[in-house]
Design a protein around this motif. Sequence first.
Motif, PDB file in Angstrom:
ATOM      1  N   ASN A   1      61.142  11.672  -7.063  1.00  0.00           N
ATOM      2  CA  ASN A   1      60.633  10.290  -7.059  1.00  0.00           C
ATOM      3  C   ASN A   1      59.833   9.981  -8.323  1.00  0.00           C
ATOM      4  O   ASN A   1      59.969   8.904  -8.910  1.00  0.00           O
ATOM      5  CB  ASN A   1      59.763  10.050  -5.826  1.00  0.00           C
ATOM      6  CG  ASN A   1      60.569   9.987  -4.541  1.00  0.00           C
ATOM      7  OD1 ASN A   1      61.758   9.674  -4.562  1.00  0.00           O
ATOM      8  ND2 ASN A   1      59.934  10.295  -3.420  1.00  0.00           N
ATOM      9  N   SER A   2      59.031  10.938  -8.758  1.00  0.00           N
ATOM     10  CA  SER A   2      58.204  10.710  -9.945  1.00  0.00           C
ATOM     11  C   SER A   2      59.042  10.585 -11.206  1.00  0.00           C
ATOM     12  O   SER A   2      58.634   9.951 -12.177  1.00  0.00           O
ATOM     13  CB  SER A   2      57.194  11.854 -10.106  1.00  0.00           C
ATOM     14  OG  SER A   2      57.847  13.075 -10.420  1.00  0.00           O
ATOM     15  N   ALA A   3      60.250  11.183 -11.199  1.00  0.00           N
ATOM     16  CA  ALA A   3      61.127  11.143 -12.371  1.00  0.00           C
ATOM     17  C   ALA A   3      62.217  10.071 -12.255  1.00  0.00           C
ATOM     18  O   ALA A   3      63.121  10.017 -13.084  1.00  0.00           O
ATOM     19  CB  ALA A   3      61.776  12.510 -12.566  1.00  0.00           C
ATOM     20  N   ASP A   4      62.130   9.233 -11.219  1.00  0.00           N
ATOM     21  CA  ASP A   4      63.124   8.173 -10.983  1.00  0.00           C
ATOM     22  C   ASP A   4      64.534   8.736 -10.853  1.00  0.00           C
ATOM     23  O   ASP A   4      65.508   8.150 -11.336  1.00  0.00           O
ATOM     24  CB  ASP A   4      63.084   7.122 -12.111  1.00  0.00           C
ATOM     25  CG  ASP A   4      61.773   6.338 -12.130  1.00  0.00           C
ATOM     26  OD1 ASP A   4      61.260   6.047 -11.039  1.00  0.00           O
ATOM     27  OD2 ASP A   4      61.279   6.045 -13.226  1.00  0.00           O
ATOM     28  N   VAL A   5      64.623   9.877 -10.187  1.00  0.00           N
ATOM     29  CA  VAL A   5      65.929  10.464  -9.876  1.00  0.00           C
ATOM     30  C   VAL A   5      66.357   9.964  -8.500  1.00  0.00           C
ATOM     31  O   VAL A   5      65.630  10.125  -7.526  1.00  0.00           O
ATOM     32  CB  VAL A   5      65.871  12.003  -9.874  1.00  0.00           C
ATOM     33  CG1 VAL A   5      67.204  12.583  -9.395  1.00  0.00           C
ATOM     34  CG2 VAL A   5      65.526  12.531 -11.251  1.00  0.00           C
ATOM     35  N   ILE A   6      67.513   9.343  -8.434  1.00  0.00           N
ATOM     36  CA  ILE A   6      68.009   8.844  -7.155  1.00  0.00           C
ATOM     37  C   ILE A   6      68.569  10.011  -6.347  1.00  0.00           C
ATOM     38  O   ILE A   6      69.374  10.797  -6.855  1.00  0.00           O
ATOM     39  CB  ILE A   6      69.083   7.762  -7.377  1.00  0.00           C
ATOM     40  CG1 ILE A   6      68.438   6.541  -8.044  1.00  0.00           C
ATOM     41  CG2 ILE A   6      69.738   7.366  -6.059  1.00  0.00           C
ATOM     42  CD1 ILE A   6      69.399   5.429  -8.366  1.00  0.00           C
ATOM     43  N   TRP A   7      68.129  10.111  -5.096  1.00  0.00           N
ATOM     44  CA  TRP A   7      68.523  11.234  -4.266  1.00  0.00           C
ATOM     45  C   TRP A   7      68.758  10.795  -2.834  1.00  0.00           C
ATOM     46  O   TRP A   7      68.361   9.711  -2.426  1.00  0.00           O
ATOM     47  CB  TRP A   7      67.490  12.363  -4.330  1.00  0.00           C
ATOM     48  CG  TRP A   7      66.116  11.989  -3.825  1.00  0.00           C
ATOM     49  CD1 TRP A   7      65.145  11.330  -4.515  1.00  0.00           C
ATOM     50  CD2 TRP A   7      65.587  12.258  -2.530  1.00  0.00           C
ATOM     51  NE1 TRP A   7      64.025  11.165  -3.730  1.00  0.00           N
ATOM     52  CE2 TRP A   7      64.279  11.727  -2.495  1.00  0.00           C
ATOM     53  CE3 TRP A   7      66.085  12.882  -1.389  1.00  0.00           C
ATOM     54  CZ2 TRP A   7      63.458  11.813  -1.373  1.00  0.00           C
ATOM     55  CZ3 TRP A   7      65.272  12.979  -0.265  1.00  0.00           C
ATOM     56  CH2 TRP A   7      63.974  12.450  -0.274  1.00  0.00           C
ATOM     57  N   GLN A   8      69.385  11.655  -2.096  1.00  0.00           N
ATOM     58  CA  GLN A   8      69.703  11.416  -0.691  1.00  0.00           C
ATOM     59  C   GLN A   8      69.721  12.764   0.018  1.00  0.00           C
ATOM     60  O   GLN A   8      69.525  13.811  -0.610  1.00  0.00           O
ATOM     61  CB  GLN A   8      71.074  10.739  -0.565  1.00  0.00           C
ATOM     62  CG  GLN A   8      72.205  11.551  -1.211  1.00  0.00           C
ATOM     63  CD  GLN A   8      73.539  10.853  -1.196  1.00  0.00           C
ATOM     64  OE1 GLN A   8      73.941  10.285  -0.183  1.00  0.00           O
ATOM     65  NE2 GLN A   8      74.255  10.896  -2.319  1.00  0.00           N
ATOM     66  N   THR A   9      69.925  12.757   1.303  1.00  0.00           N
ATOM     67  CA  THR A   9      70.082  14.000   2.055  1.00  0.00           C
ATOM     68  C   THR A   9      71.509  14.099   2.569  1.00  0.00           C
ATOM     69  O   THR A   9      72.237  13.105   2.624  1.00  0.00           O
ATOM     70  CB  THR A   9      69.105  14.083   3.242  1.00  0.00           C
ATOM     71  OG1 THR A   9      69.365  12.987   4.137  1.00  0.00           O
ATOM     72  CG2 THR A   9      67.664  14.019   2.745  1.00  0.00           C
ATOM     73  N   GLY A  10      71.916  15.298   2.940  1.00  0.00           N
ATOM     74  CA  GLY A  10      73.262  15.485   3.451  1.00  0.00           C
ATOM     75  C   GLY A  10      73.379  16.756   4.254  1.00  0.00           C
ATOM     76  O   GLY A  10      72.476  17.602   4.272  1.00  0.00           O
ATOM     77  N   GLU A  11      74.494  16.873   4.942  1.00  0.00           N
ATOM     78  CA  GLU A  11      74.810  18.094   5.684  1.00  0.00           C
ATOM     79  C   GLU A  11      76.318  18.299   5.626  1.00  0.00           C
ATOM     80  O   GLU A  11      77.072  17.392   5.273  1.00  0.00           O
ATOM     81  CB  GLU A  11      74.318  18.012   7.126  1.00  0.00           C
ATOM     82  CG  GLU A  11      74.939  16.882   7.917  1.00  0.00           C
ATOM     83  CD  GLU A  11      74.435  16.810   9.355  1.00  0.00           C
ATOM     84  OE1 GLU A  11      73.445  17.493   9.677  1.00  0.00           O
ATOM     85  OE2 GLU A  11      75.036  16.068  10.153  1.00  0.00           O
ATOM     86  N   LEU A  12      76.756  19.497   5.979  1.00  0.00           N
ATOM     87  CA  LEU A  12      78.168  19.855   5.827  1.00  0.00           C
ATOM     88  C   LEU A  12      78.965  19.540   7.091  1.00  0.00           C
ATOM     89  O   LEU A  12      79.500  20.429   7.754  1.00  0.00           O
ATOM     90  CB  LEU A  12      78.291  21.326   5.454  1.00  0.00           C
ATOM     91  CG  LEU A  12      77.788  21.681   4.045  1.00  0.00           C
ATOM     92  CD1 LEU A  12      77.715  23.185   3.863  1.00  0.00           C
ATOM     93  CD2 LEU A  12      78.684  21.066   2.984  1.00  0.00           C
ATOM     94  N   GLY A  13      79.041  18.256   7.429  1.00  0.00           N
ATOM     95  CA  GLY A  13      79.846  17.823   8.560  1.00  0.00           C
ATOM     96  C   GLY A  13      79.085  17.836   9.872  1.00  0.00           C
ATOM     97  O   GLY A  13      77.918  18.233   9.959  1.00  0.00           O
ATOM     98  N   LYS A  14      79.752  17.368  10.918  1.00  0.00           N
ATOM     99  CA  LYS A  14      79.148  17.344  12.249  1.00  0.00           C
ATOM    100  C   LYS A  14      78.807  18.763  12.713  1.00  0.00           C
ATOM    101  O   LYS A  14      79.452  19.734  12.318  1.00  0.00           O
ATOM    102  CB  LYS A  14      80.096  16.676  13.238  1.00  0.00           C
ATOM    103  CG  LYS A  14      80.173  15.159  13.075  1.00  0.00           C
ATOM    104  CD  LYS A  14      81.056  14.529  14.143  1.00  0.00           C
ATOM    105  CE  LYS A  14      81.033  13.006  14.040  1.00  0.00           C
ATOM    106  NZ  LYS A  14      81.930  12.368  15.038  1.00  0.00           N
ATOM    107  N   VAL A  15      77.833  18.839  13.591  1.00  0.00           N
ATOM    108  CA  VAL A  15      77.249  20.121  13.973  1.00  0.00           C
ATOM    109  C   VAL A  15      78.292  21.111  14.477  1.00  0.00           C
ATOM    110  O   VAL A  15      78.300  22.280  14.091  1.00  0.00           O
ATOM    111  CB  VAL A  15      76.151  19.913  15.035  1.00  0.00           C
ATOM    112  CG1 VAL A  15      75.655  21.257  15.557  1.00  0.00           C
ATOM    113  CG2 VAL A  15      75.004  19.100  14.454  1.00  0.00           C
ATOM    114  N   ASP A  16      79.207  20.671  15.331  1.00  0.00           N
ATOM    115  CA  ASP A  16      80.148  21.597  15.960  1.00  0.00           C
ATOM    116  C   ASP A  16      81.460  21.763  15.207  1.00  0.00           C
ATOM    117  O   ASP A  16      82.359  22.460  15.680  1.00  0.00           O
ATOM    118  CB  ASP A  16      80.469  21.128  17.388  1.00  0.00           C
ATOM    119  CG  ASP A  16      79.307  21.350  18.341  1.00  0.00           C
ATOM    120  OD1 ASP A  16      78.501  22.259  18.079  1.00  0.00           O
ATOM    121  OD2 ASP A  16      79.212  20.615  19.345  1.00  0.00           O
TER     122      ASP A  16
END
Length: 464
Positions: A397-412
């Motif tokens: 955030n301090s470096a103005d880097v755009i980011w998001q979260t993710g995961e490797l597909g649905k749990v099952d």
Amino acid sequence: MEKSEAKLIKEKLFIDKKNAYLRLDESVVNKAYDFCEDYKDFLNKSKTEREAVKYAVAAAEKNGFKEYEFGKKYSAGDKVYVNNRGKAVMLAVIGSEDIANGVRVIAAHIDSPRLDMKQNPLYEDTGFAYFKTCYYGGIKKYQWTAVPLALHGVIIKSDGTSIEINIGEDEGDPCFVVNDLLPHLAVEQMKRSLSDGIKGEEINILIGSRPFKSDDESELVKINILKMLNDKYGITEYDFITAELEAVPLNKARDIGFDRSLIGSYGQDDRVCAYPALQAALACKNPAKTIITVLTDKEEIGSDGNTGLKAAYLENFITDLAKSGGREGYNVIAASKCLSADVNVGFDPCFPDVVDHKNCAYLNNGVVLTKYTGSRGKGGTSDASAEFIGEISRMLNSADVIWQTGELGKVDLGGGGTVSMFVARLGMDVLDIGVPVLSMHSPFETTSKLDIYMMYKAFCEFYK
């Protein structure tokens, strides 16, 4: 028009999930596009782990890096590299702080799914010569048929000399192919499940069809191929036993779309993270903490082997740096922090059912922080701590880097792994960060130019 109270609350409390193009100044977009021109060149020149190491070492030496000498004491600002058997490499810039405060590590992998030749690959059948293969890493086998392939690798001859092989990439070179059935005659084949549409032992690469000459010998096409290889390289059939030959897609890295916003290429998992990591190391000047970029091998098959991150070469390197600074290696490692730089699955609207829309990553939405990988009940992951995720998110955030979260597909549905758990085993904080990818592990993967540039910015900030 005055904003409503609800809109003001949303702006203050909600996560901003707008497309990065709607959040960035045009000058930043132009920088991203420019950065990716050299990235495409890297992809074209680094289709195997050996070629990626060769590229990285050449770039490092051009930027003043020297080969590391174990046991030697280095000073702040010194730039060194360690070449691990030509298949993995580490670049380091010595920091001004006491190494007791830990080092900063970025680890990416430079191997990708491909077709490896078996040790006795060459055979003839009904007038055709073939190479038998064993696929490397997780692939959809049917995707590797009826596409032009190039042959890369190294052959160690009986006298110990080494021959580099790169056939198919240059204009005028021949290419190779795994053939498939025509649909008219594939009725029984198409009754197979998709995973068995092409079986492993059916992935045989066509390499020739011309017989040597008319005489009483058998296997005349094989004879002709071996004679050609012997005339050009001086090799015999025995030399395939000591060879590492890899078949990779012949395609070049290309812009995708009328707007040229995307890049298509083989091998972007994980060279899309390795290239920004390399560039961040080259750009790093006089850091406070010692920085180490690791470009590692064997991730696609579990990181085993002496060039994968289950091996001790990163630990040994940090231990030697610590010793030269009068510190214990295990204490330095415990104080260190790492970004495990690996890709994540990008949302594909053509296949929406495999991901949780609220927690998956989207192309053009920046780099992806992945708290955990693994499969189902977080099996096979390091599961980063809240404290370290908070630290990295504040940095971005301090470096103005755009980011998001993710995961490797649905749990099952499955998942996947990275090198993070092997770094975590050493005792340092580690978090997965990467670029979202479409068509992952295919011969032609898709990424976003903005996401790639955000990755580079994130790595530069981590090394400050």
